[in-house]
Scaffold this motif. Structure first.
Motif, PDB file in Angstrom:
ATOM      1  N   ASP A 134      39.474  36.701  43.249  1.00  0.00           N
ATOM      2  CA  ASP A 134      40.389  37.201  42.819  1.00  0.00           C
ATOM      3  C   ASP A 134      40.095  39.092  43.644  1.00  0.00           C
ATOM      4  OD1 ASP A 134      37.942  38.245  42.357  1.00  0.00           O
ATOM      5  OD2 ASP A 134      38.378  38.207  39.458  1.00  0.00           O
ATOM      6  N   ARG A 135      39.141  39.014  44.064  1.00  0.00           N
ATOM      7  CA  ARG A 135      39.072  40.625  44.552  1.00  0.00           C
ATOM      8  C   ARG A 135      38.184  40.626  46.100  1.00  0.00           C
ATOM      9  NH1 ARG A 135      34.079  39.691  41.816  1.00  0.00           N
ATOM     10  NH2 ARG A 135      32.462  40.019  42.291  1.00  0.00           N
ATOM     11  N   ARG A 136      38.399  41.355  47.153  1.00  0.00           N
ATOM     12  CA  ARG A 136      38.026  41.624  47.973  1.00  0.00           C
ATOM     13  C   ARG A 136      36.344  41.422  47.699  1.00  0.00           C
ATOM     14  NH1 ARG A 136      35.827  45.418  50.991  1.00  0.00           N
ATOM     15  NH2 ARG A 136      36.403  45.779  53.457  1.00  0.00           N
ATOM     16  N   GLN A 184      40.969  36.308  49.366  1.00  0.00           N
ATOM     17  CA  GLN A 184      41.048  38.027  49.341  1.00  0.00           C
ATOM     18  C   GLN A 184      39.367  38.199  50.602  1.00  0.00           C
ATOM     19  OE1 GLN A 184      42.714  40.523  48.090  1.00  0.00           O
ATOM     20  NE2 GLN A 184      44.303  38.300  48.096  1.00  0.00           N
TER      21      GLN A 184
END
Length: 247
Positions: A134-136, A184
């Motif tokens: 859900d994130r880089r 991601q």
């Protein structure tokens, strides 16, 4: 930020650990080394930073070592934000870059591939669940410009060139799968330039002074690239100055 630095006992890997600790950018750094006798600086640094720095003994050419290391990491943190594979071999007691076909030997080729190529893709296999969906996050591997097939105009160095070219293909392929399973995550390859480390020491004679980088300069340059990566860069091969290199 939780970070894994592979090959952190010297050279560029140790430089990354020092920089990240100095800048206070991390909650936890996991740092690997292969032989305890060559990791004295790293282990001493861990004693100075007992909360932030955890050292793991690991030979990335041995899948069981990677599995054990990942289990230790998962016991301490839920996810990794950054992993940098700095492990590589160019020369050793019984290993020197080949100048001609006469010097090519199968057992030496196997060692180049075991360390420089197979280790990288085994890391990609076992680290995948640790990168957040859900994130880089970034998974970077230190490659080498001499591993570029298109850029090979001088020949020689058969094992090192071929093993780095194989690493490039393996990680490019892994980047595609990561794109499906961990969308991601950014998977890239980095050419550090000629850095003043034991790996390059026997080959520095003809390097212009302005192209022989200190470890600190190399780490600063590579971190600048890592910091500005976006998902469109996944699967790419970058030189130290941020330009893209041909495979």
């Amino acid at each position: 930020m939780n970070v894994l630095i592979l090959g952190a006992s010297g050279g560029i890997g140790f430089g990354f650990v020092e920089k990240l600790l100095r800048e206070g950018r991390v909650s936890r750094i996991y740092a690997t080394y292969r032989r305890r006798e060559s990791a004295e600086k790293l282990l001493n640094l861990a004693e100075q930073h007992p909360q932030e720095l955890v050292c793991l003994q690991m030979d990335i050419g041995e899948e069981s070592d990677i599995v054990a290391g990942v289990e230790t990491i998962r016991a301490g943190v839920e996810t990794l934000d950054l992993a940098i594979n700095c492990v590589g071999i160019l020369h050793g007691d019984n290993l020197q870059p080949e100048k001609s076909l006469r010097q090519v030997e199968s057992d030496r080729l196997v060692e180049y591939f075991r360390v420089n190529s197979i280790g990288g893709v085994l890391l990609a296999k076992h680290l995948l669940p640790l990168f957040p969906r859900d994130r880089r996050s970034v998974f970077a591997s230190i490659s080498a410009k001499v591993g570029s097939i298109e850029d090979n105009h001088l020949g020689g160095w058969y094992g090192y060139r071929a093993s780095k070219a194989a690493l490039n293909m393996l990680m490019r392929t892994a980047a595609i799968e990561y794109g499906r399973k961990c969308p991601q995550a950014i998977v890239v390859l980095l050419h550090p330039g000629t850095t003043d480390t034991p790996l390059s020491k026997p080959f520095q004679r003809n390097v212009p002074p302005d192209k022989l980088f200190s470890v600190d300069r190399t780490v600063d340059q590579l971190m600048a690239i890592v910091d500005r990566l976006d998902i469109a860069d996944s699967g790419q091969f970058f030189s130290w100055d941020g330009t893209r290199l041909p495979y």
